[in-house]
Design a protein around this motif. Structure first.
Motif, mmCIF file in Angstrom:
data_model
loop_
_atom_site.group_PDB
_atom_site.id
_atom_site.type_symbol
_atom_site.label_atom_id
_atom_site.label_comp_id
_atom_site.label_asym_id
_atom_site.label_seq_id
_atom_site.Cartn_x
_atom_site.Cartn_y
_atom_site.Cartn_z
ATOM 1 N N THR A 2 0.835 -1.183 0.000
ATOM 2 C CA THR A 2 0.000 0.000 0.000
ATOM 3 C C THR A 2 0.874 1.239 0.000
ATOM 4 O OG1 THR A 2 -0.125 0.008 2.414
ATOM 5 C CG2 THR A 2 -1.840 -1.175 1.237
ATOM 6 N N ALA A 3 0.262 2.375 -0.371
ATOM 7 C CA ALA A 3 1.002 3.623 -0.389
ATOM 8 C C ALA A 3 1.435 3.992 1.022
ATOM 9 C CB ALA A 3 0.128 4.722 -0.993
ATOM 10 N N ILE A 4 2.636 4.523 1.120
ATOM 11 C CA ILE A 4 3.177 4.875 2.428
ATOM 12 C C ILE A 4 2.313 5.952 3.082
ATOM 13 C CG2 ILE A 4 5.164 5.874 3.612
ATOM 14 C CD1 ILE A 4 6.938 4.662 1.455
ATOM 15 N N GLY A 5 1.906 5.688 4.321
ATOM 16 C CA GLY A 5 1.146 6.684 5.067
ATOM 17 C C GLY A 5 -0.338 6.688 4.795
ATOM 18 N N VAL A 6 -0.814 5.832 3.891
ATOM 19 C CA VAL A 6 -2.239 5.770 3.564
ATOM 20 C C VAL A 6 -2.853 4.536 4.218
ATOM 21 C CG1 VAL A 6 -3.970 5.619 1.741
ATOM 22 C CG2 VAL A 6 -1.872 6.939 1.368
ATOM 23 N N ARG A 7 -3.822 4.743 5.094
ATOM 24 C CA ARG A 7 -4.461 3.615 5.762
ATOM 25 C C ARG A 7 -5.546 3.031 4.866
ATOM 26 N NH1 ARG A 7 -7.497 4.819 11.253
ATOM 27 N NH2 ARG A 7 -9.099 5.573 9.803
ATOM 28 N N PRO A 8 -5.532 1.733 4.640
ATOM 29 C CA PRO A 8 -6.573 1.125 3.819
ATOM 30 C C PRO A 8 -7.961 1.298 4.440
ATOM 31 C CG PRO A 8 -4.714 -0.371 4.074
ATOM 32 C CD PRO A 8 -4.495 0.764 5.041
ATOM 33 N N VAL A 9 -8.954 1.436 3.589
ATOM 34 C CA VAL A 9 -10.337 1.465 4.049
ATOM 35 C C VAL A 9 -10.756 0.062 4.483
ATOM 36 C CG1 VAL A 9 -12.732 1.893 3.380
ATOM 37 C CG2 VAL A 9 -10.915 3.388 2.534
ATOM 38 N N LEU A 10 -10.383 -0.912 3.670
ATOM 39 C CA LEU A 10 -10.706 -2.313 3.952
ATOM 40 C C LEU A 10 -9.445 -3.136 3.728
ATOM 41 C CD1 LEU A 10 -12.962 -4.377 4.640
ATOM 42 C CD2 LEU A 10 -13.377 -4.583 2.177
ATOM 43 N N LEU A 67 -9.916 -5.882 8.567
ATOM 44 C CA LEU A 67 -9.942 -4.590 9.242
ATOM 45 C C LEU A 67 -10.703 -3.589 8.383
ATOM 46 C CD1 LEU A 67 -6.761 -5.851 9.555
ATOM 47 C CD2 LEU A 67 -6.747 -4.046 11.279
ATOM 48 N N LEU A 68 -11.548 -2.807 9.028
ATOM 49 C CA LEU A 68 -12.299 -1.745 8.375
ATOM 50 C C LEU A 68 -11.888 -0.438 9.018
ATOM 51 C CD1 LEU A 68 -14.554 -1.142 6.294
ATOM 52 C CD2 LEU A 68 -16.200 -1.342 8.162
ATOM 53 N N ASP A 69 -11.334 0.466 8.222
ATOM 54 C CA ASP A 69 -10.781 1.722 8.745
ATOM 55 C C ASP A 69 -9.786 1.458 9.871
ATOM 56 O OD1 ASP A 69 -12.121 3.357 6.965
ATOM 57 O OD2 ASP A 69 -13.839 3.642 8.278
ATOM 58 N N GLY A 70 -9.007 0.391 9.719
ATOM 59 C CA GLY A 70 -7.954 0.082 10.676
ATOM 60 C C GLY A 70 -8.400 -0.675 11.906
ATOM 61 N N ALA A 169 -26.308 3.939 -2.795
ATOM 62 C CA ALA A 169 -27.202 4.702 -1.915
ATOM 63 C C ALA A 169 -26.979 4.355 -0.451
ATOM 64 C CB ALA A 169 -28.661 4.440 -2.304
ATOM 65 N N PHE A 170 -26.629 3.101 -0.159
ATOM 66 C CA PHE A 170 -26.567 2.664 1.226
ATOM 67 C C PHE A 170 -25.153 2.387 1.733
ATOM 68 C CE2 PHE A 170 -30.902 1.620 -0.123
ATOM 69 C CZ PHE A 170 -31.618 2.253 0.881
ATOM 70 N N ALA A 171 -24.173 2.307 0.833
ATOM 71 C CA ALA A 171 -22.797 2.060 1.272
ATOM 72 C C ALA A 171 -22.241 3.285 1.981
ATOM 73 C CB ALA A 171 -21.916 1.707 0.078
ATOM 74 N N ARG A 172 -21.499 3.039 3.051
ATOM 75 C CA ARG A 172 -20.800 4.125 3.739
ATOM 76 C C ARG A 172 -19.286 3.992 3.600
ATOM 77 N NH1 ARG A 172 -23.821 1.970 7.547
ATOM 78 N NH2 ARG A 172 -22.030 1.531 8.905
ATOM 79 N N HIS A 173 -18.829 2.787 3.314
ATOM 80 C CA HIS A 173 -17.386 2.561 3.231
ATOM 81 C C HIS A 173 -16.925 2.010 1.887
ATOM 82 C CE1 HIS A 173 -17.646 2.694 7.714
ATOM 83 N NE2 HIS A 173 -16.460 3.236 7.565
#
Length: 256
Positions: A2-10, A67-70, A169-173
């Protein structure tokens, strides 16, 4: 990966899933970054479907973590994933053909009238649902004659668009799309790919499972390549071509 310093969403770490003597996932890793479309590709038996089922809550892995948002999460079913803000568009669409577009957008999430009509008599707030359905379609710039028309009167691409709009419409992540252009013609494929880009542009990262390499290179920022139950590489579409991806999928080129 992953990109350095970027936290994965999922993110998935070391997922293992066995079916008797068959190991479908063998320590699989995965990472979806914010504001991106990542394509998941692999030959039959590579474990990509099992990986996606784990991420969408359709199965529980034997080992590893998601993990979701870490933060670690554990899904015991698709409903858990939906409550966490992860929506999936399945290849079979899961639409109700005889019902209208509004009913399909709110399928299982119908809005009831306020007060005693809704709480006791379970009367639906049809006007509000129609208004919000129109807003959801407009946000994705979908052109459909009327939100009151039955889904069975729509083209294949338009039906896929309704399923995409429902998820957006219903997704938040996260929005997961399983072979969204399968069995579509050129024009309808173009429409669905445009919808996928608009979903991403609205701030929802997308996981795209597809065998359609031209579509993958059309919309994906990165490609997750799965082979023998594991992630063998993640590459940027700007830095590789179809031949390079196929070589990694088949093992002709070893992963990094």
């Amino acid at each position: 990966m992953t990109a350095i310093g970027v936290r994965p969403v999922l993110e998935a770490r070391g997922l293992v899933k066995r079916y008797g003597h068959v190991t479908a996932l063998d320590g699989a890793d995965f990472a979806l970054l914010p504001d991106e479309i990542i394509a998941v590709v692999g030959d039959n038996g590579a474990g990509k479907s099992t990986l996606i089922k784990a991420l969408s809550g359709a199965l529980v892995p034997d080992e590893g973590e998601i993990l979701l948002d870490g933060k670690p999460v554990r899904f015991h079913g698709p409903a858990d994933a939906r409550r966490a803000g992860i929506e999936t568009v399945y290849q079979d669409l899961a639409v109700a053909p005889a019902q209208d577009i509004t009913s399909n957008l709110f399928l299982g999430r119908e809005i009831r009238r306020k007060g005693i009509l809704g709480s006791v008599f379970r009367v639906l707030d049809t006007r509000r649902m129609q208004r919000e359905a129109g807003e959801h379609l407009a946000a994705l710039r979908m052109r459909i004659g009327s939100i009151r028309q039955p889904v069975e009167t729509l083209s294949g691409g338009q039906r896929q668009g309704v399923a995409v709009a429902r998820s957006a419409a219903f997704a938040r992540h996260v929005v997961i799309m399983d072979e969204p252009t399968a069995a579509l013609g050129v024009k309808e494929t173009r429409m669905v790919l445009d919808l996928i880009l608009r979903v991403r542009d609205r701030g929802l990262p997308v996981i795209l499972i597809s065998h359609d390499m031209p579509a993958v290179f059309e919309v994906a920022d990165r490609v997750h390549i799965q082979r023998l139950g594991r992630r063998v590489a993640v590459v940027r579409t700007s830095e590789i071509d179809t031949g390079g991806v196929v070589a990694l999928m088949t093992g002709a080129t070893p992963g990094p």
